[in-house]
Design an enzyme around this catalytic site. Structure first.
Site, PDB file in Angstrom:
ATOM      1  N   GLU A  96       0.805  -1.219   0.000  1.00 33.01           N
ATOM      2  CA  GLU A  96       0.000   0.000   0.000  1.00 33.01           C
ATOM      3  C   GLU A  96       0.839   1.271   0.000  1.00 33.01           C
ATOM      4  O   GLU A  96       0.328   2.362  -0.264  1.00 33.01           O
ATOM      5  CB  GLU A  96      -0.935   0.011   1.221  1.00 33.01           C
ATOM      6  CG  GLU A  96      -2.017  -1.055   1.207  1.00 33.01           C
ATOM      7  CD  GLU A  96      -3.088  -0.798   0.159  1.00 33.01           C
ATOM      8  OE1 GLU A  96      -3.077   0.291  -0.452  1.00 33.01           O
ATOM      9  OE2 GLU A  96      -3.922  -1.690  -0.071  1.00 33.01           O
ATOM     10  N   GLU A 127       7.540 -21.944   8.184  1.00 32.80           N
ATOM     11  CA  GLU A 127       7.820 -21.064   9.321  1.00 32.80           C
ATOM     12  C   GLU A 127       8.683 -21.758  10.368  1.00 32.80           C
ATOM     13  O   GLU A 127       9.268 -21.097  11.233  1.00 32.80           O
ATOM     14  CB  GLU A 127       6.526 -20.570   9.964  1.00 32.80           C
ATOM     15  CG  GLU A 127       5.748 -21.613  10.718  1.00 32.80           C
ATOM     16  CD  GLU A 127       4.474 -21.038  11.341  1.00 32.80           C
ATOM     17  OE1 GLU A 127       4.339 -21.176  12.573  1.00 32.80           O
ATOM     18  OE2 GLU A 127       3.655 -20.471  10.617  1.00 32.80           O
TER      19      GLU A 127
END
Length: 316
Positions: A96, A127
């Site tokens: 953004e 992860e």
């Protein structure tokens, strides 16, 4: 059939039941028996907790904003690193920044365990590999000049811990965001942001309150840093990139609100300034051509307010 559990060698220390984010919320013990009205009401009540959690972390957020701004101003970059929901939120915030602040896409980057494919399809197993955090940063030429925000809701994600440890090792800025108390899970970092949102209504689902608080914190970090870098005038995004109809309209309204420029003249100014609201404002207010306005802006470190202060008829 492949045994998906074959490589999961759990040890007693892997029991995460003590973590705040894994604990059972007594308010939702009968969640599956509630009416829809009661379900929605309960979620709305619990979603007040992220705001409280973020407010409680104001001192650490201030410290992080100032440290990030110093690094960015000196040519560094900001990286968000995480897995699952935490990583996706970092990618979202980074994505953004260019349309909102006309920043270089490399300035703020989201690094997600599993890469872009993990945005749409879960790759949670990655992860668990601590070395991957460092590897993914090295592939992006992460340097001592840069900032890392490692995001791990439960505070135990090896991928994030590996990335943060590497950042500290090379003297980059290492910031951690997690949603458990420090005594439950320590993270290698210089600034430790703890967003204590409490047990989730759906036990262990940190995409809920923990995710909401994390998104709020990332909003604060990136937006406040961009404000400090001069990408905002008043409360207007004067570095907005006018790349579509909505953003062009926003740019025109900014010109009108700040300098009483009508839409026809505003369009002319934006065309002459290659879509830069800052340059267009300086052209109109100071009577400059695009080249001179751009030069004035550069001379004042892209700070519109100080550049305008040099003009005889300034709107600052």
């Amino acid at each position: 059939m492949t045994n998906v559990f074959a490589d999961l060698n759990l040890h007693p220390s892997d029991n995460r039941g003590h973590l705040l984010t894994e604990q059972v919320n007594p308010k939702s013990e009968c969640l599956d028996q509630l009416t829809t009205e009661s379900l929605v009401t309960l979620f709305c009540e619990e979603d007040r907790e992220p705001q409280r959690a973020v407010a409680a972390a104001i001192p650490e957020l201030i410290q992080a904003v100032e440290a990030i701004t110093d690094r960015l101003r000196s040519g560094g970059r900001l990286f968000y690193l995480g897995a699952g929901t935490s990583g996706r939120l970092g990618v979202l915030d980074a994505a953004e920044c260019p349309p909102t602040f006309c920043s270089d896409p490399d300035l703020v980057q989201g690094v997600l365990a599993g890469g872009s494919a993990a945005l749409l399809k879960s790759s949670e197993g990655l992860e668990d590999i601590e070395q991957l955090g460092q590897k993914d940063l090295e592939e992006r030429d992460f340097s001592p000049a840069d900032c890392l925000v490692g995001i791990a809701a439960g505070g135990t994600t090896p991928y994030v811990k590996g990335g943060l440890a590497y950042a500290k090792e090379i003297n980059a800025l290492a910031i951690a965001i997690s949603c458990v108390p420090i005594e439950q899970a320590e993270l290698p970092c210089s600034i430790d942001i703890r967003l204590l949102t409490g047990p989730e209504l759906l036990t262990g689902s940190t995409r809920l309150k923990a995710g909401t608080a994390t998104k709020m914190a990332l909003n604060i970090l990136s937006t406040c840093a961009m404000v400090r870098l001069g990408k905002v005038f008043g409360n207007r995004m004067v570095d907005v990139a006018a790349t579509n109809i909505k953003l062009m309209d926003r740019a025109l309204r900014i010109l009108h609100d700040l300098a009483d420029v009508d839409r026809v003249r505003g369009t002319e100014l934006l065309q002459a300034s290659d879509g830069s609201v800052k340059v267009a404002l300086l052209m109109h207010t100071c009577g400059l051509d695009a080249e001179a306005a751009q030069k004035l802006l550069i001379e004042h470190n892209n700070q519109l307010r100080t550049a305008l202060a040099r003009c005889k008829n300034c709107i600052a």
